[in-house]
Design a protein around this motif. Structure first.
Motif, PDB file in Angstrom:
ATOM      1  N   THR A 684       6.337  -2.448   4.435  1.00 27.60           N
ATOM      2  CA  THR A 684       6.828  -1.491   3.450  1.00 27.60           C
ATOM      3  C   THR A 684       6.183  -1.797   2.109  1.00 27.60           C
ATOM      4  O   THR A 684       6.302  -2.909   1.589  1.00 27.60           O
ATOM      5  CB  THR A 684       8.354  -1.558   3.316  1.00 27.60           C
ATOM      6  OG1 THR A 684       8.946  -1.157   4.557  1.00 27.60           O
ATOM      7  CG2 THR A 684       8.849  -0.635   2.210  1.00 27.60           C
ATOM      8  N   LEU A 706      -1.097   8.982   1.319  1.00 30.21           N
ATOM      9  CA  LEU A 706       0.323   9.222   1.517  1.00 30.21           C
ATOM     10  C   LEU A 706       1.057   9.138   0.180  1.00 30.21           C
ATOM     11  O   LEU A 706       0.892   8.162  -0.560  1.00 30.21           O
ATOM     12  CB  LEU A 706       0.930   8.179   2.464  1.00 30.21           C
ATOM     13  CG  LEU A 706       0.456   8.184   3.914  1.00 30.21           C
ATOM     14  CD1 LEU A 706       1.009   6.966   4.639  1.00 30.21           C
ATOM     15  CD2 LEU A 706       0.891   9.460   4.622  1.00 30.21           C
ATOM     16  N   LEU A 708       4.161   8.159  -1.999  1.00 30.63           N
ATOM     17  CA  LEU A 708       5.313   7.290  -1.822  1.00 30.63           C
ATOM     18  C   LEU A 708       6.589   8.100  -2.014  1.00 30.63           C
ATOM     19  O   LEU A 708       6.663   8.976  -2.884  1.00 30.63           O
ATOM     20  CB  LEU A 708       5.269   6.118  -2.807  1.00 30.63           C
ATOM     21  CG  LEU A 708       4.534   4.873  -2.278  1.00 30.63           C
ATOM     22  CD1 LEU A 708       3.059   5.146  -2.085  1.00 30.63           C
ATOM     23  CD2 LEU A 708       4.744   3.696  -3.207  1.00 30.63           C
ATOM     24  N   LYS A 709       7.581   7.820  -1.192  1.00 32.06           N
ATOM     25  CA  LYS A 709       8.823   8.577  -1.222  1.00 32.06           C
ATOM     26  C   LYS A 709       9.835   7.907  -2.160  1.00 32.06           C
ATOM     27  O   LYS A 709       9.920   6.681  -2.203  1.00 32.06           O
ATOM     28  CB  LYS A 709       9.409   8.680   0.186  1.00 32.06           C
ATOM     29  CG  LYS A 709       8.508   9.416   1.161  1.00 32.06           C
ATOM     30  CD  LYS A 709       9.121   9.442   2.555  1.00 32.06           C
ATOM     31  CE  LYS A 709       8.202  10.173   3.534  1.00 32.06           C
ATOM     32  NZ  LYS A 709       8.776  10.177   4.908  1.00 32.06           N
ATOM     33  N   SER A 722       8.575   4.031  -2.036  1.00 30.22           N
ATOM     34  CA  SER A 722       7.971   3.196  -1.001  1.00 30.22           C
ATOM     35  C   SER A 722       7.476   4.036   0.162  1.00 30.22           C
ATOM     36  O   SER A 722       7.793   5.221   0.286  1.00 30.22           O
ATOM     37  CB  SER A 722       8.972   2.148  -0.506  1.00 30.22           C
ATOM     38  OG  SER A 722      10.031   2.762   0.197  1.00 30.22           O
ATOM     39  N   ILE A 723       6.692   3.388   1.020  1.00 31.71           N
ATOM     40  CA  ILE A 723       6.228   3.956   2.281  1.00 31.71           C
ATOM     41  C   ILE A 723       6.125   2.803   3.263  1.00 31.71           C
ATOM     42  O   ILE A 723       5.813   1.676   2.870  1.00 31.71           O
ATOM     43  CB  ILE A 723       4.874   4.680   2.113  1.00 31.71           C
ATOM     44  CG1 ILE A 723       4.634   5.644   3.266  1.00 31.71           C
ATOM     45  CG2 ILE A 723       3.732   3.696   1.956  1.00 31.71           C
ATOM     46  CD1 ILE A 723       5.399   6.933   3.156  1.00 31.71           C
ATOM     47  N   THR A 724       6.427   3.061   4.521  1.00 29.08           N
ATOM     48  CA  THR A 724       6.377   2.017   5.543  1.00 29.08           C
ATOM     49  C   THR A 724       5.260   2.307   6.532  1.00 29.08           C
ATOM     50  O   THR A 724       5.157   3.432   7.049  1.00 29.08           O
ATOM     51  CB  THR A 724       7.726   1.901   6.275  1.00 29.08           C
ATOM     52  OG1 THR A 724       8.740   1.546   5.333  1.00 29.08           O
ATOM     53  CG2 THR A 724       7.667   0.836   7.364  1.00 29.08           C
TER      54      THR A 724
END
Length: 766
Positions: A684, A706, A708-709, A722-724
């Motif tokens: 993450t 991507l 990040l959310k 974050s993004i995993t």
């Protein structure tokens, strides 16, 4: 001759007058006749008993058909003036008059603004030593920035009245610091001499003492920013670096006023860290100790300030069931509506006596702190149902509040909650059997969310404040048909939003309060002030007997679960596998406790742990619908409270309580830049500002982009993104990525914007 009126007062524009406004009166006479005189006699009755008369002459405008049309202007008038005016017409042959028209001057709408202050219980209740018993510092740190200052700020604007909701578990924790010697892990690390820190303590300090908003709490301070970048580079920290870091982590959480000036507190002492902020670096342990002493001054003056403002009538302090439970679910989880595909209700949890205790404890706590019972409650997350109405009514709550979405789904067919006339009023919520009732207000979703989620990105706080007031006027005030009896409720988190605002939200809040105070269209009131009336401020009473009854109150909250069918529900806290696992563990522990035949009177600490585990916060972060970026921590806190029940009873706890509910993942951040993970791990990548991640692997150099959310938001302790990634295929030996910040106020020179390449090795699983 006759005066031509469609109705006695329709020709008045505007129809409803605010203080300081004038009205144009259009008059029609019939037939057309020469040498006419048209005038208006105006009688003004002021609220202090005074009376005055005015005569204004109308001017001829035009003839049309057999009619003549005239206009005149009356006013301006003062707030609460009762105005009676009569139109007269005289011609050479006769004189005529129209029926008198009457109106009262006042705001177009009332506004009740509620700031909600809450943190869950972070204390390990099974520990006998109070020092370091708190596993998270958020109560203490938010006290420095929010709990004192949110009350002090509104105190600067006496014409603004509002409600501040203080959850009892929050007050209990503040009291724990002040009266029972409790501290948190971060405070212990702050006070421990740098030379005495162990290797693990140094790493904990370096990993956690950058837990602040980068753009608003770290970057504005050159020394804190330099330490942040030093950590990201992986450079060693000297003993002096560690002293400075410990100081700055704390200084960054002090409210702006404490960092820039000396603040006079209710107990006549002063609090300030300005000299330390000005010094900037090279701090001593003595100065760190002095800084912590300033924190305790602020903590000691929070409740006195709230008492002072409530006694003056400017604010109302409301409360919430003690440990912030979702009351309908504690009463009976089978009450929940689930409308998301793939969700289901867990094994039934139904302990209405616990719900009763949570309400009773809240009232007892409030009475202890303020000397009288509360008048109103904000149920945790605005979660209500028809079944819990009696809990509030029989405990004497004059009012409760929920959300617009709950109103929309209540009743047999639902209510047209997007109609301001439907939404903007107090309703009567009644128990079907005992006929007990409380008034209930419904939160207006749009303006509440605008403060919580939108205005922080505005470059000009004055523009943001004016936009809010304009939103209230255009979407609500001008659309209501009965201004004197219309009230809009704006309710939101009063602490976590401000980390995303410039200067802790102070410029925005001051602009907002000044704009509201200066606008006659809107009158700010507290909930009880609206219900009981306030003659001094010309607020008429709105008794429950005059309120419309709301039928079949829906079981819902302020939020609609992500991915569910439209309409608010309780799915944020129940229905997903992780959430249901939490309810199962809670239910098993509750059954165990019931078999002991103990009561809250005979084992108060044990029941404290139980009621804390019933809090909403743990279940909020379980499942995929919400993500704090630190869900594993909330999982640990929840199971900690359940374990404490067994530990306090000197019983072994079930092994299942050692098993994680939330899957673990390795977290990379600029202040904890992990260099390697196992192939079975997920990675993450967490930041403190929005942006785009570009990542690839050595095995596959294809670039992937991507966004990040967002994680957490205004209901979380800290805003994060974050993004995993992963787990990764066996052929992947290294993950590479860069991050670019999209922060609206980023200066493009900060670490988050440089796009520096990061490397994480992926080690084969054993």
């Amino acid at each position: 001759m006759q005066l031509w009126h469609l109705t006695p007062d329709i020709p008045r524009t505007p129809y409803h007058l605010n203080a300081g406004e004038q009205a144009t009166v259009r008059i029609g006479t019939y037939p057309i006749e020469g040498e006419q005189t048209v005038w208006v006699e105006v009688r003004i009755f002021s609220p202090d008993g005074g009376e005055r008369h005015e005569r204004v002459t109308a001017r001829w405008q035009e003839n049309e058909g057999n009619n003549s049309y005239w206009e005149t202007i009356i006013g301006p008038f003062a707030d609460a003036d009762r105005v009676i005016y009569t139109v007269y017409d005289r011609s050479p042959t006769e004189e005529a008059s129209a029926p008198a028209a009457e109106f009262t001057v006042g705001p177009t709408i009332h506004l009740v603004l509620l700031w909600h202050m809450h943190q869950p219980l972070y204390r390990d209740l099974s520990r006998t030593d109070p020092k370091g018993a708190y596993l998270a510092p958020w109560v203490r740190l938010h006290a420095l920035r929010d709990y004192y200052s949110m009350a002090a700020l509104v105190g600067e604007f006496p014409d603004v009245h509002l409600t501040i909701n203080l959850v009892p578990v929050l007050l209990w924790q503040i009291e724990d610091y002040l009266e029972r010697g409790a501290t948190d892990t971060a405070l212990e690390l702050t006070l421990k001499p740098a030379e005495a820190l162990s290797a693990d303590e140094r790493e904990t300090l370096l990993s956690t003492f950058f837990a602040a908003d980068w753009h608003h709490q770290i970057y504005p301070h050159p020394r804190y920013r330099a330490l942040f970048e030093q950590r990201a580079r992986g450079d060693a920290f000297t003993t002096q670096d560690l002293r400075d870091l410990r100081m700055w982590f704390n200084l960054a959480w002090f409210g702006l006023e404490f960092r820039t000036t000396e603040v006079l507190l209710p107990d006549k002492s002063t609090a300030s860290v300005k000299r330390l902020v000005d010094k900037g670096e090279g701090f001593t342990d003595t100065e760190i100790t002095a800084m912590v002493a300033e924190q305790y001054k602020i903590l000691r003056n929070i409740l006195p300030l709230y008492r002072q403002l409530q006694e003056s009538g400017q604010i109302e302090v409301s409360t919430t069931p003690f440990y912030h439970p979702i009351l309908p679910l504690v009463c009976d989880t089978n009450l929940a509506t689930l409308d998301k595909e793939g969700t289901k209700l867990p094994e039934r949890f139904a302990w209405p006596e616990d719900a009763e205790s949570q309400v009773t404890l809240a009232i007892d706590s409030y009475t202890k702190h303020f000397g009288h019972s509360p008048k109103g409650m904000w149920p945790a997350e605005g979660a209500v149902s028809q079944a819990v109405v009696p809990l509030f009514a029989r405990h004497g709550m004059q009012w409760i509040a929920s959300d617009q979405g709950v109103l929309a789904r209540s009743g047999r067919w639902g209510y047209q909650a997007d109609d301001p006339d439907v939404l903007c009023q107090a309703y009567r919520a009644k128990d079907e059997e005992n006929q007990e009732a409380s008034s209930i207000f419904f939160r207006a979703t749009d303006p509440s969310d605008a403060i919580g989620f939108q205005y922080a990105s505005y470059p000009d706080e004055q523009v943001a404040a004016q936009e809010f007031v304009s939103r209230i006027k255009t979407r609500f005030a001008v659309r209501v048909s009965d201004p004197a009896n219309r009230v809009i409720s704006v309710i939101l988190d009063g602490e976590n939003a401000w980390g995303a605002y410039r200067e802790d939200g102070r410029p925005f809040l001051r602009a907002l309060y000044a704009t509201l105070a200066g606008d006659p269209t809107i009158r700010t009131v507290t909930f009880s002030e609206y219900l009981e009336g306030n003659p001094v401020r010309h607020v008429r009473p709105h008794p429950r007997t005059d309120q419309t009854r709301v039928y079949d109150l829906f079981c819902g909250s302020w939020i609609d679960e992500l991915g569910s069918a439209p309409g608010v529900d309780l799915g944020t806290w129940i229905g997903e596998p992780e959430e249901n696992q939490g309810w199962q563990l809670l239910g098993q522990t509750r059954e165990f406790l019931a078999k002991t035949q103990l009561t809250s009177a005979s084992a108060p600490q044990v029941f404290t742990a139980l009621y804390a585990a019933e809090g909403s916060d743990w279940f909020w972060w379980f499942g995929n619908d919400q993500d704090s970026g630190a869900d594993a921590d909330f999982d640990d806190y929840f199971r900690m409270h359940l374990k404490s029940i067994y530990r306090l009873l000197k019983q072994p706890y079930p092994e299942v309580l050692d098993r994680h509910i939330v899957p673990r993942t390795v977290v990379w951040s600029f202040t904890r830049p992990v260099r390697e993970i196992s192939a079975k791990d997920s990675l993450t990548i967490r930041t403190n500002c929005p942006g785009t991640l570009r990542w690839w692997t050595k095995a596959d150099p294809t670039l992937r982009l991507l966004p990040l959310k967002p994680r957490g938001g205004v209901m979380a302790g800290q805003r994060a993104y974050s993004i995993t990634l992963g787990p990764f295929l066996p052929k992947v030996a290294e993950v590479l990525f860069t991050f670019s910040c999209d922060g609206c106020r980023c200066d493009r020179t900060a670490l988050c914007c440089r796009g520096e390449e990061q490397h994480v090795a992926v080690l084969p699983s054993e």
